[in-house]
Design a protein around this motif. Structure first.
Motif, short mmCIF file in Angstrom:
data_model
loop_
_atom_site.label_atom_id
_atom_site.label_comp_id
_atom_site.label_asym_id
_atom_site.label_seq_id
_atom_site.Cartn_x
_atom_site.Cartn_y
_atom_site.Cartn_z
N ARG A 3 0.83 -1.21 0.00
CA ARG A 3 0.00 0.00 0.00
C ARG A 3 0.86 1.25 0.00
O ARG A 3 0.98 1.95 1.00
CB ARG A 3 -0.92 0.00 1.23
CG ARG A 3 -1.76 -1.25 1.35
CD ARG A 3 -2.46 -1.31 2.68
NE ARG A 3 -1.53 -1.26 3.80
CZ ARG A 3 -0.85 -2.29 4.23
NH1 ARG A 3 -0.97 -3.45 3.64
NH2 ARG A 3 -0.04 -2.17 5.27
N SER A 36 -6.47 -13.08 8.15
CA SER A 36 -6.39 -11.85 7.37
C SER A 36 -6.96 -12.08 5.99
O SER A 36 -7.31 -13.19 5.59
CB SER A 36 -4.94 -11.38 7.27
OG SER A 36 -4.23 -12.19 6.36
N SER A 48 -1.11 -14.85 5.28
CA SER A 48 -2.43 -14.35 5.64
C SER A 48 -3.15 -15.25 6.61
O SER A 48 -4.05 -14.82 7.30
CB SER A 48 -3.28 -14.15 4.38
OG SER A 48 -3.71 -15.40 3.87
N GLU A 125 -3.54 -2.85 8.97
CA GLU A 125 -3.12 -2.83 7.57
C GLU A 125 -2.22 -1.64 7.25
O GLU A 125 -1.41 -1.69 6.32
CB GLU A 125 -4.35 -2.84 6.65
CG GLU A 125 -5.11 -4.15 6.69
CD GLU A 125 -6.14 -4.27 5.58
OE1 GLU A 125 -6.26 -3.31 4.79
OE2 GLU A 125 -6.81 -5.31 5.51
N ASN A 337 -0.11 -8.80 6.97
CA ASN A 337 -0.78 -8.17 5.83
C ASN A 337 0.20 -7.63 4.79
O ASN A 337 -0.22 -6.96 3.85
CB ASN A 337 -1.66 -7.02 6.34
CG ASN A 337 -2.70 -7.49 7.33
OD1 ASN A 337 -3.70 -8.07 6.95
ND2 ASN A 337 -2.46 -7.25 8.61
#
Length: 446
Positions: A3, A36, A48, A125, A337
């Motif tokens: 991200r 997750s 995850s 996250e 994550n």
């Protein structure tokens, strides 16, 4: 690493926000299971589910694969300062150089190990890919899916290079969740011109010869007196939540009576807000209780009279009882994550490696827990290393991190304050001790 927009926002905000968000030392924790969102790669799918073993095992085979990514890493400010030789930045760059096919950019945030629980769980996250944590944060991190299980070669390395007590400190239900890099406990500093090696074996002997500062109003410290006389927290091994905290009956009342006399002793000083260290500097006290984080300041204050040792005994009803501190570890964790688990796990493993621990010790006096390093004559001969490890091995208990431990901290702190203010007396010791025990167990799971 993951991200990119979030990571960039973290860089802009964490430098200011994390100093405030991570300012407290919260020892509480909570329990749960990790899960997750799904990921597209096999390694990420393994991560995850909370199991990083596939990610770790695949790293050797995929390391030649070209990866370009940004990795967010959180650590205490002390590990990133010029005074520490920017330990974190130096280790990350060395890690980057050791993986030529990984083009890594690092973004650093500030978060103390003890605050990982509260900070990571606010936004899992958006939290760091790799971060440091105190082991008593584990159950809360697991419950929030903020930390991944470690498996494969990484887990084996943890088991093979640490004592069983250290391994247990980062394990829940048989699974390992972090790469340890130091033990976390407290012990005694003292002025060798005031106390002999025989004197420091017993706190009461010390009090007859000089002023001793102790953080009696700090809940991390006061339990040591009660545990010394047979009181327990969540059973004998600290994992039986239903057993609760047993600060009841005659064994606990005897400790309360001892503490009433202790705070009344003219040679006793209640250590709060750094007064113990200030007292060592100006000579108004001759001993204090703290940990390796204060070692350099104490050494500077005492000079050639610098002394450090494991905890002393106390005398209750004519019998010597060994004080026992809370103990745990600090470790490197991985966010489940993250986009490239194999990279994050590899970095966590490196930051907890013997090489990184040695640099941590040389730059910041962070005591290593790697068994090979502890066998190094230069490290083994350090009195600070000896004191911390002797305390961890002989005069401590592993700090419980079951959910019900949350309820310990405030009542214990308030009880210490009541002792200092003389609200607790010999006349009401039975009543006050039972009130304390009730408060400590008010949220125990039946």
């Amino acid at each position: 690493m993951k991200r990119k927009v979030v990571s960039l926002m973290l860089t802009a905000t964490m430098a200011v926000g994390m100093l405030a968000a991570c300012g407290s030392n919260d020892n509480a924790s909570s329990a749960g299971n990790s899960s997750s969102a799904a990921s597209t790669s096999d390694a990420s799918v393994a991560e995850s589910t909370g199991d990083a073993s596939a990610a770790e095992d695949s790293s050797a085979s995929t390391e030649e694969e070209a990866i370009t990514t940004t990795l967010t890493v959180w650590a205490p400010s002390e590990d990133q300062s010029a005074d520490s030789g920017q330990w974190l930045q130096t280790m990350c760059e060395q890690f980057n150089a050791a993986h030529p096919n990984w083009d890594l950019t690092f973004e650093y945030g500030v978060c103390a190990e003890g605050d990982a629980k509260s900070t990571v769980t606010q936004d899992v996250e958006g939290a760091a890919d790799v971060y440091m944590f105190a082991n008593d944060n584990l159950t809360a991190l697991i419950s929030a899916n903020g930390i991944a299980k470690l498996g494969g070669q990484t887990a084996e390395a943890v088991k093979n290079t640490n004592s069983q007590a250290i391994v247990d400190s980062v394990s829940v239900d048989g699974s390992i969740y972090g790469v340890p890099f130091t033990t976390n406990t407290w012990f005694m500093f003292y002025d060798k011109s005031v106390f002999s090696e025989d004197d420091i074996k017993n706190l009461d002997t010390m009090l007859s010869k000089g002023k001793v500062s102790f953080p009696i109003t700090n809940s991390w410290y006061i339990a040591s007196f009660y545990v010394a006389n047979g009181c327990t927290l969540f059973g004998e091994d600290g994992t039986d939540e239903a057993a609760g905290i047993d600060f009841s009956g005659e064994k606990a009342q005897q400790v309360t009576d001892y503490l009433v006399d202790l705070v009344a002793n003219p040679n006793f000083v209640s250590d709060a807000d750094g007064s113990g260290l200030s007292g060592l500097r100006d000579g108004s006290v001759s001993a204090m209780f703290s940990g390796s984080w204060d070692a350099s300041s104490v050494a500077e204050a005492l000079g050639e009279n610098y002394g450090v040792a494991q905890l002393p005994c106390i005398t209750i009803n004519g019998e010597e009882k060994q004080l026992k501190s809370f103990a745990g570890s600090k470790a490197i964790g991985v966010n489940p994550n993250c986009e490239y688990p194999q990279v994050a796990v590899a970095l966590a493993s490196y930051l907890g490696s013997a090489e990184a621990q040695k640099a941590h010790y040389e730059l910041r006096s962070v005591i290593p827990c790697n068994t090979e390093l502890l066998a190094d004559p230069d490290i083994a001969s350090d009195v600070l290393v000896t004191a911390q490890n002797n305390t961890f091995d002989n005069t401590s208990i592993i700090q419980p991190f079951v959910k019900a431990m949350d309820n310990y901290w405030t009542p214990a702190e308030n009880f210490g304050k009541s002792l200092v203010s003389k609200e607790v007396t010999h006349e009401n010791a039975v009543e006050k001790t039972e009130q304390l025990n009730t408060s400590l167990n008010s949220s125990v799971v039946e």
